[in-house]
Design a protein around this motif. Structure first.
Motif, PDB file in Angstrom:
ATOM      1  N   ASP A   9       0.766  -1.085   0.100  1.00  0.00           N
ATOM      2  CA  ASP A   9      -0.037  -0.011   0.066  1.00  0.00           C
ATOM      3  C   ASP A   9       0.793   1.327   0.065  1.00  0.00           C
ATOM      4  O   ASP A   9       2.052   1.154   0.276  1.00  0.00           O
ATOM      5  CB  ASP A   9      -0.773   0.008   1.389  1.00  0.00           C
ATOM      6  CG  ASP A   9      -1.767  -1.135   1.412  1.00  0.00           C
ATOM      7  OD1 ASP A   9      -2.395  -1.250   0.069  1.00  0.00           O
ATOM      8  OD2 ASP A   9      -2.062  -1.731   2.331  1.00  0.00           O
ATOM      9  N   PRO A  10       0.377   2.436  -0.541  1.00  0.00           N
ATOM     10  CA  PRO A  10       1.221   3.591  -0.168  1.00  0.00           C
ATOM     11  C   PRO A  10       1.399   3.865   1.272  1.00  0.00           C
ATOM     12  O   PRO A  10       0.418   3.588   2.288  1.00  0.00           O
ATOM     13  CB  PRO A  10       0.179   4.841  -0.829  1.00  0.00           C
ATOM     14  CG  PRO A  10      -1.342   4.100  -0.595  1.00  0.00           C
ATOM     15  CD  PRO A  10      -1.057   2.687  -0.960  1.00  0.00           C
ATOM     16  N   ASP A  33      -6.046   2.201   6.974  1.00  0.00           N
ATOM     17  CA  ASP A  33      -6.113   1.076   6.036  1.00  0.00           C
ATOM     18  C   ASP A  33      -4.731   0.534   5.439  1.00  0.00           C
ATOM     19  O   ASP A  33      -4.378  -0.239   4.665  1.00  0.00           O
ATOM     20  CB  ASP A  33      -7.264   1.036   4.846  1.00  0.00           C
ATOM     21  CG  ASP A  33      -8.427   1.188   5.355  1.00  0.00           C
ATOM     22  OD1 ASP A  33      -8.676   0.626   6.428  1.00  0.00           O
ATOM     23  OD2 ASP A  33      -9.441   1.447   4.812  1.00  0.00           O
ATOM     24  N   ALA A  34      -3.671   1.702   5.411  1.00  0.00           N
ATOM     25  CA  ALA A  34      -2.544   1.621   4.779  1.00  0.00           C
ATOM     26  C   ALA A  34      -1.328   1.674   5.732  1.00  0.00           C
ATOM     27  O   ALA A  34      -1.656   2.092   6.762  1.00  0.00           O
ATOM     28  CB  ALA A  34      -2.217   2.623   3.582  1.00  0.00           C
ATOM     29  N   ILE A  67      11.310   8.634   6.675  1.00  0.00           N
ATOM     30  CA  ILE A  67      10.592   8.104   5.397  1.00  0.00           C
ATOM     31  C   ILE A  67      11.302   6.980   4.951  1.00  0.00           C
ATOM     32  O   ILE A  67      10.881   6.089   4.412  1.00  0.00           O
ATOM     33  CB  ILE A  67      10.065   8.995   4.748  1.00  0.00           C
ATOM     34  CG1 ILE A  67       9.067   9.908   5.343  1.00  0.00           C
ATOM     35  CG2 ILE A  67       9.563   8.250   3.262  1.00  0.00           C
ATOM     36  CD1 ILE A  67       8.726  11.236   4.268  1.00  0.00           C
ATOM     37  N   GLY A  68      12.551   7.095   4.764  1.00  0.00           N
ATOM     38  CA  GLY A  68      13.526   6.175   4.260  1.00  0.00           C
ATOM     39  C   GLY A  68      13.377   5.904   2.839  1.00  0.00           C
ATOM     40  O   GLY A  68      12.914   6.652   1.828  1.00  0.00           O
ATOM     41  N   ALA A  69      13.275   4.684   2.253  1.00  0.00           N
ATOM     42  CA  ALA A  69      12.900   4.327   0.854  1.00  0.00           C
ATOM     43  C   ALA A  69      11.263   4.063   0.658  1.00  0.00           C
ATOM     44  O   ALA A  69      11.006   3.709  -0.487  1.00  0.00           O
ATOM     45  CB  ALA A  69      13.617   3.076   0.638  1.00  0.00           C
ATOM     46  N   ALA A  70      10.474   4.437   1.576  1.00  0.00           N
ATOM     47  CA  ALA A  70       9.047   4.180   1.383  1.00  0.00           C
ATOM     48  C   ALA A  70       8.532   4.877  -0.089  1.00  0.00           C
ATOM     49  O   ALA A  70       8.936   6.111  -0.255  1.00  0.00           O
ATOM     50  CB  ALA A  70       8.349   4.717   2.477  1.00  0.00           C
ATOM     51  N   ASP A  71       7.701   4.204  -0.572  1.00  0.00           N
ATOM     52  CA  ASP A  71       7.429   4.824  -2.125  1.00  0.00           C
ATOM     53  C   ASP A  71       6.093   3.750  -2.560  1.00  0.00           C
ATOM     54  O   ASP A  71       6.325   2.551  -2.462  1.00  0.00           O
ATOM     55  CB  ASP A  71       8.666   4.426  -3.006  1.00  0.00           C
ATOM     56  CG  ASP A  71       8.261   5.063  -4.257  1.00  0.00           C
ATOM     57  OD1 ASP A  71       7.218   5.729  -4.704  1.00  0.00           O
ATOM     58  OD2 ASP A  71       8.844   4.828  -5.527  1.00  0.00           O
ATOM     59  N   ILE A 244     -11.150   9.923   5.747  1.00  0.00           N
ATOM     60  CA  ILE A 244     -10.720  11.034   4.735  1.00  0.00           C
ATOM     61  C   ILE A 244      -9.504  10.595   4.071  1.00  0.00           C
ATOM     62  O   ILE A 244      -9.225  10.511   2.840  1.00  0.00           O
ATOM     63  CB  ILE A 244     -10.732  12.337   5.229  1.00  0.00           C
ATOM     64  CG1 ILE A 244     -12.019  12.761   5.713  1.00  0.00           C
ATOM     65  CG2 ILE A 244      -9.756  13.290   4.201  1.00  0.00           C
ATOM     66  CD1 ILE A 244     -12.046  14.133   6.480  1.00  0.00           C
ATOM     67  N   VAL A 245      -8.510  10.171   4.882  1.00  0.00           N
ATOM     68  CA  VAL A 245      -7.214   9.727   4.523  1.00  0.00           C
ATOM     69  C   VAL A 245      -7.130   8.397   3.801  1.00  0.00           C
ATOM     70  O   VAL A 245      -6.516   8.320   2.934  1.00  0.00           O
ATOM     71  CB  VAL A 245      -6.316   9.574   5.655  1.00  0.00           C
ATOM     72  CG1 VAL A 245      -4.719   9.005   5.536  1.00  0.00           C
ATOM     73  CG2 VAL A 245      -6.096  10.866   6.685  1.00  0.00           C
ATOM     74  N   ASN A 246      -8.129   7.480   4.447  1.00  0.00           N
ATOM     75  CA  ASN A 246      -8.178   6.352   3.485  1.00  0.00           C
ATOM     76  C   ASN A 246      -8.612   6.540   2.310  1.00  0.00           C
ATOM     77  O   ASN A 246      -8.308   5.561   1.219  1.00  0.00           O
ATOM     78  CB  ASN A 246      -9.031   5.255   4.345  1.00  0.00           C
ATOM     79  CG  ASN A 246      -8.664   4.688   5.666  1.00  0.00           C
ATOM     80  OD1 ASN A 246      -7.220   4.727   5.658  1.00  0.00           O
ATOM     81  ND2 ASN A 246      -9.171   4.398   6.546  1.00  0.00           N
TER      82      ASN A 246
END
Length: 250
Positions: A9-10, A33-34, A67-71, A244-246
């Motif tokens: 997920d994002p 959810d992510a 955040i590191g390598a999150a993508d 909202i975020v989901n």
């Protein structure tokens, strides 16, 4: 910093506002959810910071490391946490696919956090930092109050006893820098990333008309979602805010 969620997920990056910590998001995270990374800015969680010199750029650099390598990434910022968003978005572009701002600070181009305050608050901050520098003392946010009741209606709605204890927990109500409110912020280097602005209709700290001003400063506009609540919906209305975020994440 801590993270939860499922791979693929994002990643939702949660950036708290002034005077609090990653724990600000504790009620929200279970509803997401992510995967989520709740950031601790310097000055908490063992991260050193001099409150009289701490800058937006230092905060941005710290967030980027966490955040590191999150993508891909969705940036979610509350209140003055918004001051760090454009720097982070520019630093890790094009990994940032969406931004959610909750009554978040958006200065005029090249302006600073002072431009996002109510005039009386801004005047107190300016006078305070000038006195601290002149007389050699350290200006910070007050931290947890001696009388928790002063926070009962401070956000614009009356909060219950459990929520009052939550927001006044010394792990969340910390003494924080005021210096970064004097640092310039630029959205000019942020491309047309979709922005959702959560407008709190009963916000006392950042009144609705001030939120409107800040929305209008976003160079590519934004989607506005209104909540009939006070300044901290991630705390007082976590399921609604998470929805909202989901929705953005989907």
């Amino acid at each position: 910093i801590y993270s939860v969620g499922m791979a693929g997920d994002p990643t939702i990056v949660l950036i708290h506002g002034g005077g609090t910590s990653a724990g600000f998001w504790d009620r929200l995270v279970p509803h997401l959810d992510a995967p989520a990374i709740a950031i601790d800015l310097p000055g908490r969680a063992g991260k050193p910071a001099d409150p009289m010199t701490f800058t937006v750029a230092e905060g941005v650099a710290s967030i980027v490391v966490d955040i590191g390598a999150a993508d891909p990434v969705i940036l979610v910022a509350h209140s003055s946490g918004g001051l760090f968003v454009p720097g982070v978005a520019a630093a890790i572009a094009p990994r940032v696919v969406a931004i959610v701002l909750s009554a978040a600070s958006v200065p005029p181009e090249g302006g600073c956090g002072l431009d996002c305050m109510k005039p009386k608050h801004r005047d107190r901050v300016v006078a305070g930092i000038e006195a601290a520098r002149r007389d050699g003392w350290v200006l910070t946010t007050p931290g947890a109050p001696d009388d928790p009741e002063v926070m009962r209606t401070a956000y614009g709605i009356e909060i219950d006893d459990e929520t009052l204890e939550f927001v006044n927990d010394p792990a969340r109500a910390i003494k924080d820098s005021m210096n970064f409110y004097f640092q310039p912020v630029s959205w000019a280097t942020v491309g047309p990333v979709p922005v959702t602005y959560v407008k709190n209709l009963r916000d006392r700290a950042v009144p609705p008309d001030l939120q409107d001003e800040m929305m209008a400063r976003l160079p590519y506009g934004c989607t506005v979602i209104e909540l009939d609540t006070g300044h901290v919906p991630a705390v007082t209305d976590p399921a609604e805010f998470a929805a909202i975020v989901n929705g953005v994440a989907r």
